[in-house]
Design a protein around this motif. Structure first.
Motif, PDB file in Angstrom:
ATOM      1  N   LEU A  71       0.822  -1.207   0.000  1.00 33.91           N
ATOM      2  CA  LEU A  71       0.000   0.000   0.000  1.00 33.91           C
ATOM      3  C   LEU A  71       0.861   1.264   0.000  1.00 33.91           C
ATOM      4  O   LEU A  71       0.530   2.241  -0.673  1.00 33.91           O
ATOM      5  CB  LEU A  71      -0.933  -0.007   1.216  1.00 33.91           C
ATOM      6  CG  LEU A  71      -2.068  -1.035   1.164  1.00 33.91           C
ATOM      7  CD1 LEU A  71      -2.777  -1.121   2.503  1.00 33.91           C
ATOM      8  CD2 LEU A  71      -3.064  -0.692   0.052  1.00 33.91           C
ATOM      9  N   LEU A  72       1.952   1.242   0.737  1.00 31.18           N
ATOM     10  CA  LEU A  72       2.840   2.399   0.761  1.00 31.18           C
ATOM     11  C   LEU A  72       3.447   2.677  -0.606  1.00 31.18           C
ATOM     12  O   LEU A  72       3.620   3.834  -1.006  1.00 31.18           O
ATOM     13  CB  LEU A  72       3.961   2.194   1.789  1.00 31.18           C
ATOM     14  CG  LEU A  72       3.568   2.293   3.256  1.00 31.18           C
ATOM     15  CD1 LEU A  72       4.698   1.767   4.138  1.00 31.18           C
ATOM     16  CD2 LEU A  72       3.244   3.745   3.628  1.00 31.18           C
ATOM     17  N   GLN A  73       3.779   1.617  -1.331  1.00 29.45           N
ATOM     18  CA  GLN A  73       4.519   1.771  -2.564  1.00 29.45           C
ATOM     19  C   GLN A  73       3.657   1.719  -3.822  1.00 29.45           C
ATOM     20  O   GLN A  73       4.179   1.853  -4.923  1.00 29.45           O
ATOM     21  CB  GLN A  73       5.622   0.707  -2.629  1.00 29.45           C
ATOM     22  CG  GLN A  73       6.632   0.878  -1.496  1.00 29.45           C
ATOM     23  CD  GLN A  73       7.737  -0.154  -1.489  1.00 29.45           C
ATOM     24  OE1 GLN A  73       7.528  -1.298  -1.880  1.00 29.45           O
ATOM     25  NE2 GLN A  73       8.916   0.234  -1.039  1.00 29.45           N
TER      26      GLN A  73
ATOM     27  N   ALA B 111      -1.909   1.995   7.715  1.00 30.63           N
ATOM     28  CA  ALA B 111      -1.800   1.188   8.930  1.00 30.63           C
ATOM     29  C   ALA B 111      -3.112   0.476   9.226  1.00 30.63           C
ATOM     30  O   ALA B 111      -3.136  -0.732   9.528  1.00 30.63           O
ATOM     31  CB  ALA B 111      -1.398   2.078  10.105  1.00 30.63           C
ATOM     32  N   PHE B 112      -4.220   1.196   9.114  1.00 27.46           N
ATOM     33  CA  PHE B 112      -5.540   0.619   9.373  1.00 27.46           C
ATOM     34  C   PHE B 112      -5.872  -0.463   8.353  1.00 27.46           C
ATOM     35  O   PHE B 112      -6.335  -1.553   8.693  1.00 27.46           O
ATOM     36  CB  PHE B 112      -6.577   1.742   9.334  1.00 27.46           C
ATOM     37  CG  PHE B 112      -7.996   1.284   9.478  1.00 27.46           C
ATOM     38  CD1 PHE B 112      -8.450   0.692  10.650  1.00 27.46           C
ATOM     39  CD2 PHE B 112      -8.898   1.451   8.434  1.00 27.46           C
ATOM     40  CE1 PHE B 112      -9.768   0.271  10.775  1.00 27.46           C
ATOM     41  CE2 PHE B 112     -10.222   1.035   8.551  1.00 27.46           C
ATOM     42  CZ  PHE B 112     -10.649   0.445   9.725  1.00 27.46           C
ATOM     43  N   ALA B 113      -5.605  -0.170   7.076  1.00 23.88           N
ATOM     44  CA  ALA B 113      -5.930  -1.117   6.011  1.00 23.88           C
ATOM     45  C   ALA B 113      -5.115  -2.397   6.128  1.00 23.88           C
ATOM     46  O   ALA B 113      -5.595  -3.489   5.805  1.00 23.88           O
ATOM     47  CB  ALA B 113      -5.693  -0.468   4.649  1.00 23.88           C
ATOM     48  N   ALA B 114      -3.873  -2.289   6.582  1.00 24.94           N
ATOM     49  CA  ALA B 114      -3.004  -3.463   6.687  1.00 24.94           C
ATOM     50  C   ALA B 114      -3.319  -4.314   7.906  1.00 24.94           C
ATOM     51  O   ALA B 114      -2.779  -5.419   8.032  1.00 24.94           O
ATOM     52  CB  ALA B 114      -1.540  -3.026   6.723  1.00 24.94           C
TER      53      ALA B 114
ATOM     54  N   LEU C 183      -7.210  -5.868   0.772  1.00 25.89           N
ATOM     55  CA  LEU C 183      -6.097  -6.227  -0.111  1.00 25.89           C
ATOM     56  C   LEU C 183      -5.564  -7.624   0.190  1.00 25.89           C
ATOM     57  O   LEU C 183      -5.373  -8.439  -0.725  1.00 25.89           O
ATOM     58  CB  LEU C 183      -4.967  -5.198   0.015  1.00 25.89           C
ATOM     59  CG  LEU C 183      -3.697  -5.507  -0.788  1.00 25.89           C
ATOM     60  CD1 LEU C 183      -4.013  -5.612  -2.271  1.00 25.89           C
ATOM     61  CD2 LEU C 183      -2.622  -4.455  -0.525  1.00 25.89           C
ATOM     62  N   THR C 184      -5.323  -7.931   1.455  1.00 21.13           N
ATOM     63  CA  THR C 184      -4.779  -9.250   1.811  1.00 21.13           C
ATOM     64  C   THR C 184      -5.709 -10.387   1.408  1.00 21.13           C
ATOM     65  O   THR C 184      -5.276 -11.318   0.727  1.00 21.13           O
ATOM     66  CB  THR C 184      -4.461  -9.306   3.309  1.00 21.13           C
ATOM     67  OG1 THR C 184      -3.385  -8.398   3.596  1.00 21.13           O
ATOM     68  CG2 THR C 184      -4.049 -10.704   3.732  1.00 21.13           C
TER      69      THR C 184
END
Length: 501
Positions: A143-145, A155-158, A274-275
């Motif tokens: 997500l960062l990249q 952070a929340f999404a991960a 995403l995961t």
């Protein structure tokens, strides 16, 4: 874990077949790598071997920035296995710990959290929360990249519970702060993407799904497209596209086969998905299979040997939604592929959840089991006995009395299926093969299997089942090779509708 001598040999030869089977911790640098890492081979005295990225991180190693070991294909060990540890690994990959915690994970498999911790420590070198934390770190890096989401949203999404744990985990895993990872740019497994938003419109992410070679995509994608449900699946722009029912909302996946990976464009309602979206796409495409082991065993049979040589690395076409696939198998009982698609398409149009497709012609998410359980004769026009079978199956899935998900006990699921009136051996084996991911499922009564077997000079009936004993534990892959001999749409990629236009 392979023996130390095997691990050393794999690292020395940079053997990509072992990527995902273990990682190498290098004590002199504090870094862990894939076996195929192109960096200079470390001294054997400085090598320690770990069964997972999470175990290496728990031992104090950080991920190599060159080979990205956290992005290696998943271990080929867990998909075929049916024991508790394998079920736990599949559930963690689907994001269960992030959604329900370790207690929820333990309930799914009938263990206490403490028993589960002992089990995963013994086999994986890490606790369930350690495995989930490593997965969160990888999701956060993607997500960062690949997006411009704010740090707190990433952070929340991960799946992180706080910014503090988000920062600490990424520093421990990658020796870089979140802002440092973003500044470093996209890694080898991710490409540039659109930005999207947390709410409102769909968030787009472009990701590379690594695959263990060899990889034969023709029969895999041909099968998915030829049996695709109108409105739910399509072939467009060289990609198999389908809608997804995800924990936090609907999504869309566009999957393009490449020689050494699958390019995935994901449209998500919520970045927290995403995961599970990646995990479900990987399971659907059987990307964590061990094709070398499968092909080596099947090639011992003189009948299958030329088929394996012609198409090495065949995968089993599975499903992103096990319940959906089971319902579709019943829809396809005793009818042609075209008739099954038509029946499923009609059901989707009446009961499915509408979705706006920003890049294609998809219109609906396949209806839930609960919706199908309440289907009327107008929703599904079929003989009364088959309609009743469909509704009974949907009711069992909706109530939870029948579990076909990634953490399902395969023996219990088979027994539960077989106990339902109207569910025979063909349906059980097809669901086991494509919903449960059983690599040894064998639909011996399937018309295509019987025709293909006859064409190869193999016997029919019980004699075929007896002959197939030599194909264990990979009879599902033998089925794909047999299907590959037929003149059927499942064995070729279709013309692109955009090119035809």
């Amino acid at each position: 874990m392979p023996a130390r001598e095997t691990c050393l040999a794999a690292v020395d030869s940079r053997d990509a077949r072992f990527d995902g089977a273990f990682v190498t911790g290098v004590t002199s640098t504090g870094i862990y790598c894939r076996p195929s890492c192109p960096a200079r081979t470390p001294s054997a005295a400085n090598c320690t071997f770990h069964p997972s990225a999470a175990a290496a991180q728990a031992a104090g190693f950080r991920a190599c920035k060159r080979c990205r070991p956290d992005a290696a294909p998943g271990s080929a060990e867990w998909e075929p296995r049916a024991d508790v540890t394998a079920r736990v690994v599949r559930l963690i990959a689907d994001g269960v710990v992030d959604r329900d915690g370790v207690a929820g994970l333990a309930r799914r498999v009938g263990y206490s959290p403490r028993q589960l911790e002992r089990l995963t420590l013994a086999e994986l070198g890490a606790t369930p929360i350690g495995l989930a934390r490593a997965q969160r770190a990888h999701t956060a890096r993607l997500l960062l990249q690949t997006t411009d989401l704010a740090m707190a949203d990433v952070a929340f999404a991960a799946g992180f519970g706080s910014i503090r744990s988000f920062n600490a985990t990424l520093v421990a895993a990658y020796a870089a702060t979140p802002s440092g990872l973003r500044d470093a740019g996209g890694p080898s497994e991710a490409g540039a993407s659109g930005t999207g938003a947390v709410g409102g419109r769909l968030l787009r992410l472009d990701v590379r799904l690594p695959v263990r070679p060899p990889f034969c995509a023709t029969h895999l994608f041909g099968h998915l497209v030829a049996t695709g449900v109108p409105g739910v699946e399509e072939w467009r722009g060289g990609a198999y596209r389908r809608t997804l029912r995800l924990p936090h909302g609907p999504g869309i996946a566009a999957l393009t086969p490449r020689p050494d990976h699958v390019a995935a464009t994901l449209h998500l309602s919520d970045p927290r998905d995403l995961t599970p979206a990646i995990g479900r796409c990987r399971r659907m495409l059987d990307l964590d299979a061990d094709p070398v082991a499968v092909d080596a065993l099947l090639a011992r049979d003189p009948v299958l040997a030329p088929l394996v040589a012609a198409d090495p690395g065949c995968r089993v076409p599975r499903s992103a939604d096990p319940d959906e696939l089971a319902l579709r198998v019943v829809l396809g009982q005793q009818v042609s592929t075209a008739a099954a698609r038509t029946a499923a398409g009609r059901l989707v149009a009446r009961l499915g959840e509408p979705i706006a497709d920003p890049e294609g012609g998809l219109t609906h998410v396949f209806p839930t089991a609960d919706a199908v359980a309440g289907a009327s004769a107008e929703d599904y026009r079929a003989p009364a006995s088959r309609r009743l079978t469909l509704i009974r199956l949907a009711a069992a899935l909706a109530s939870g009395s029948l579990d076909l998900g990634p953490g399902a006990d395969r023996d219990e699921a088979r027994a539960g299926l077989a106990a339902l009136p109207g569910i025979g051996p063909w349906t059980v084996e097809m669901v086991a093969m494509r919903s449960l991911g059983d690599p040894d499922a064998f639909p011996a009564t399937d018309l295509g299997v019987r025709r293909a077997a006859a064409g190869q000079g193999l016997p029919d009936g019980r004699a075929l089942t007896a002959r197939a004993e030599r194909w264990r534990p990979w009879r599902a892959y033998a089925t794909v090779h047999l299907w590959s001999t037929l003149d059927h749409a499942i064995n070729r990629l279709p013309a692109d509708p955009e090119e035809d236009a």
